[in-house]
Write an enzyme that holds these catalytic residues in place. Structure first.
Site, short mmCIF file in Angstrom:
data_model
loop_
_atom_site.label_atom_id
_atom_site.label_comp_id
_atom_site.label_asym_id
_atom_site.label_seq_id
_atom_site.Cartn_x
_atom_site.Cartn_y
_atom_site.Cartn_z
N SER A 20 -4.17 6.71 -1.26
CA SER A 20 -3.37 6.93 -2.30
C SER A 20 -3.47 7.61 -3.54
CB SER A 20 -2.67 5.41 -2.81
OG SER A 20 -1.48 5.64 -3.27
N ASP A 32 5.02 3.76 5.69
CA ASP A 32 4.61 3.86 4.22
C ASP A 32 5.66 3.56 3.47
OD1 ASP A 32 3.47 4.20 1.73
OD2 ASP A 32 2.11 5.44 2.68
N HIS A 69 1.19 1.16 3.82
CA HIS A 69 0.47 1.98 2.83
C HIS A 69 -1.09 1.61 2.67
CE1 HIS A 69 -0.07 4.66 -0.41
NE2 HIS A 69 -0.43 3.74 -1.16
#
Length: 290
Positions: free
Chosen positions: A110, A211, A239
């Site tokens: 991320s 996600d 995610h």
């Protein structure tokens, strides 16, 4: 990272976002001359990457997974920090690892993936390879652009943590998302996106097909700048894939990638290491001025 300010996308609650614990502390393991820096995401902690880091360490690699500034505490703590603080922590960890190891790879999930790419830009050939999991590089909603103003009237929104498909797995993230910190993300994305084409290190991306945190805009930015990027889909994870069903694929794939690209040369002369230290200090100071 896109739907940060869209209330309709925040379905997780305190049942899936736990308070922090010792497994959220920095991870460090000394091994051989090949090093790996592993970076967690926004509002998360090293808990999300600890098993990933441990898998690489078990294979004999030297691994560091720092706890980035403001993370690991309350959302109020995180609100006092922004992307340049997180990058500074990543750069310091990279510099320390580079002084010990002859080669260093960078991995991140991320926001940590965005920081990994920024390091690949600023450190150039000192980065031997990059592995990303659901990297955050752009906003999917124009609401993000309002965060610098909204932060004065809206201090926090619900947590973005806990997007995990696997039952009974908890992400230990802060329980609220500070809008003040969100307001710094666009600058991070713009800075990184502007120089993406300069990344020459080998790159591997793991991308969840579903996600709920990072939308398609991020991959569009990445693939447009680096069209030859290898992207491996994760069909059974959301995610936080490093804690999800496809985690073993990520761990094994990362190790194989590093083994493929790691040089057989395990010793650098003293002058080379001295130059590396000088370069790293210079880049770290420059980033703080961005």
């Amino acid at each position: 990272m896109a739907p940060l300010l869209r209330a309709d996308r925040f379905s997780w609650d305190d049942a899936v976002v736990s308070s922090l614990s010792p497994d959220a502390e920095p991870f460090s393991a000394d091994g051989g001359p090949v090093g790996v820096l592993v970076l967690h995401g926004f509002t998360g902690s090293t808990q999300t990457v600890r098993d990933w880091a441990a898998h690489l360490a078990a294979a004999g690699l030297t691994v560091r997974a720092p706890l980035l500034a403001g993370h690991g505490g309350t959302w109020q703590d995180l609100a006092k920090t922004g992307w340049t603080d997180w990058y500074a922590d990543a750069a310091r960890a990279f510099a320390s690892l580079s002084q010990r190891c002859s080669q260093v790879f960078v991995a991140g999930i991320s926001m940590g993936g965005c920081l990994a790419l920024r390091l690949a830009q600023t450190q150039g050939p000192l980065v031997s390879g990059v592995v990303l999991v659901n990297p955050s590089l752009a906003a999917d909603s124009p609401v993000i652009a309002l965060a610098p103003v909204l932060k004065y009237v809206l201090k926090s929104v619900k947590s973005i943590g806990g997007d995990i498909k696997k039952p009974d797995v908890l992400e230990r993230a802060v329980k609220r998302t500070p809008v003040a910190s969100v307001a710094t993300l666009p600058a991070m994305w713009r800075t990184t996106a502007a120089s993406l084409a300069s990344v020459t290190a080998p790159l591997l991306v793991f991308r969840s097909t579903v996600d709920h945190v990072v939308g398609p805009a991020s991959m569009k930015v990445l693939i447009t700048a680096l069209p030859g990027t290898e992207v491996r889909p994760l069909e059974d994870s959301y995610h936080v894939a490093t804690l999800d069903n496809d985690a073993p694929e990520i761990f094994d794939g990362t190790l194989s990638f590093i083994q493929k690209h790691a040089s057989l040369v395990q010793k650098h002369d003293h002058s080379s290491l001295t130059n590396k230290r000088s370069d790293l200090r210079g880049h770290g100071a420059a980033e703080k001025r961005v």
